[in-house]
Design an enzyme around this catalytic site. Structure first.
Site, PDB file in Angstrom:
ATOM      1  N   THR A  44     -11.367  16.678   8.559  1.00 11.64           N
ATOM      2  CA  THR A  44     -10.430  16.916   9.656  1.00 11.64           C
ATOM      3  C   THR A  44     -10.477  15.745  10.618  1.00 11.64           C
ATOM      4  O   THR A  44     -11.197  15.760  11.612  1.00 11.64           O
ATOM      5  CB  THR A  44     -10.782  18.221  10.395  1.00 11.64           C
ATOM      6  OG1 THR A  44     -10.887  19.269   9.440  1.00 11.64           O
ATOM      7  CG2 THR A  44      -9.710  18.576  11.407  1.00 11.64           C
ATOM      8  N   ARG A  48     -18.097  12.752   8.279  1.00 13.54           N
ATOM      9  CA  ARG A  48     -19.343  13.389   8.688  1.00 13.54           C
ATOM     10  C   ARG A  48     -20.387  13.219   7.599  1.00 13.54           C
ATOM     11  O   ARG A  48     -20.063  13.129   6.414  1.00 13.54           O
ATOM     12  CB  ARG A  48     -19.123  14.881   8.958  1.00 13.54           C
ATOM     13  CG  ARG A  48     -18.116  15.174  10.061  1.00 13.54           C
ATOM     14  CD  ARG A  48     -17.840  16.673  10.159  1.00 13.54           C
ATOM     15  NE  ARG A  48     -16.926  16.994  11.238  1.00 13.54           N
ATOM     16  CZ  ARG A  48     -15.602  16.976  11.135  1.00 13.54           C
ATOM     17  NH1 ARG A  48     -15.044  16.638   9.977  1.00 13.54           N
ATOM     18  NH2 ARG A  48     -14.831  17.281  12.168  1.00 13.54           N
ATOM     19  N   SER A 150     -18.657  17.434  14.952  1.00 15.89           N
ATOM     20  CA  SER A 150     -18.200  18.764  15.346  1.00 15.89           C
ATOM     21  C   SER A 150     -19.374  19.750  15.309  1.00 15.89           C
ATOM     22  O   SER A 150     -20.399  19.494  15.897  1.00 15.89           O
ATOM     23  CB  SER A 150     -17.036  19.218  14.461  1.00 15.89           C
ATOM     24  OG  SER A 150     -15.934  18.358  14.650  1.00 15.89           O
ATOM     25  N   HIS A 151     -19.243  20.839  14.566  1.00 17.82           N
ATOM     26  CA  HIS A 151     -20.264  21.890  14.613  1.00 17.82           C
ATOM     27  C   HIS A 151     -21.273  21.766  13.481  1.00 17.82           C
ATOM     28  O   HIS A 151     -21.943  22.748  13.146  1.00 17.82           O
ATOM     29  CB  HIS A 151     -19.590  23.267  14.582  1.00 17.82           C
ATOM     30  CG  HIS A 151     -18.614  23.458  15.689  1.00 17.82           C
ATOM     31  ND1 HIS A 151     -17.460  24.192  15.575  1.00 17.82           N
ATOM     32  CD2 HIS A 151     -18.596  22.986  16.957  1.00 17.82           C
ATOM     33  CE1 HIS A 151     -16.793  24.179  16.710  1.00 17.82           C
ATOM     34  NE2 HIS A 151     -17.456  23.452  17.567  1.00 17.82           N
ATOM     35  N   LYS A 160     -14.582  10.531  14.560  1.00 20.92           N
ATOM     36  CA  LYS A 160     -13.201  10.978  14.390  1.00 20.92           C
ATOM     37  C   LYS A 160     -12.256   9.989  15.086  1.00 20.92           C
ATOM     38  O   LYS A 160     -12.589   9.412  16.110  1.00 20.92           O
ATOM     39  CB  LYS A 160     -12.999  12.366  14.985  1.00 20.92           C
ATOM     40  CG  LYS A 160     -13.891  13.441  14.387  1.00 20.92           C
ATOM     41  CD  LYS A 160     -13.426  14.839  14.739  1.00 20.92           C
ATOM     42  CE  LYS A 160     -13.585  15.156  16.198  1.00 20.92           C
ATOM     43  NZ  LYS A 160     -13.297  16.581  16.497  1.00 20.92           N
TER      44      LYS A 160
END
Length: 252
Positions: A44, A48, A150-151, A160
């Protein structure tokens, strides 16, 4: 849903991340572009991975940021780059690497003053705000990079790209950046421009700004704070380890 028998207990040694080892692996291990799990791979809007698995190392950031610079050059994006950062262990190292490449390419980087953390919505807001008055053809548009997985778990890192519209980069953009970054990895980073951090911080290319105040001041434009106050709503906040992608419930 069953409750884990260790819920509420102190973390065991096996749960803890060896941060010094993680950091050394970021700098010392090199990805093999012929192994799929070690290539640059955008999900997205971002890449990562983990330094232990050779999926998020310094060479990944060098290649990705140079690829982003190449993309913005061919897209005619000439304004400053907003650079945000979260609280994951690898983020600070990746942030420094990012600034070295941006400076090596003479790209102005605007970063949060006083080493503040910057959730993704704050950078998105900053991009939109900076470009709002630049509707004329040829205007120097602003875009952004956010250093965050992110998470993902604490040992992971991520980066990103947000183009001038402020939201996550579209698939065609991330595919272009991903392919170019993997080309740089395959060529042992040939063509990647970089200044050392010591030199970069002595230029005018890194500019500290206050992202957060402008973001918070604008919340009244989209949220009826008085209605929330009158309703007596009680809100619980889970920062998930700190200022990462979430702020007032907004996730990117």
């Amino acid at each position: 849903m069953a409750i884990d028998k260790r819920a509420g207990l102190a973390a065991a040694q096996m749960d803890l991340v060896n941060i010094p080892k993680l950091m050394s692996h970021y700098y010392r291990l090199s990805p093999d572009v012929n192994i799929d799990s070690q290539r640059v791979s955008f999900g997205t809007s971002g890449h990562r991975g983990c330094a232990f698995a050779k999926s998020f190392n310094e060479k990944h950031i060098l290649a990705i940021v140079q690829a982003v610079v190449d993309y913005r050059q061919q897209a005619g994006i000439t304004g400053p780059m907003l650079v945000g950062i979260d609280t994951h262990a690898l983020s600070q190292a990746a942030f420094v690497t990012t600034l070295e490449v941006l400076s090596g390419n003479a790209v102005t980087a605007r970063v949060a003053a006083h080493d503040e953390f910057t959730p993704t919505p704050v950078i998105s807001h900053g991009i939109v705000r900076a470009n709002r008055a630049k509707s004329k053809p040829g205007a120097a548009l602003t875009d952004g990079l956010i250093i965050t997985p992110s998470h993902n778990p604490p040992q992971d890192g991520g980066i990103k790209y947000n183009p001038p519209h402020g939201g996550p980069a579209e698939g065609e953009i991330t595919a272009w950046i991903e392919a170019r970054a993997n080309q740089y990895l395959a060529k042992q980073l040939e063509g990647v421009k970089r200044l050392t951090y010591a030199l970069a911080t002595n230029t005018s290319l890194i500019q500290p700004v206050d992202f957060m105040t402008a973001y918070v001041d604008s919340l009244d434009d989209v949220i009826d704070m008085q209605a929330i106050s009158r309703a007596g709503v009680r809100i619980g906040v889970d920062p998930l380890g700190g200022g990462r992608d979430s702020l007032l419930g907004q996730n990117c």
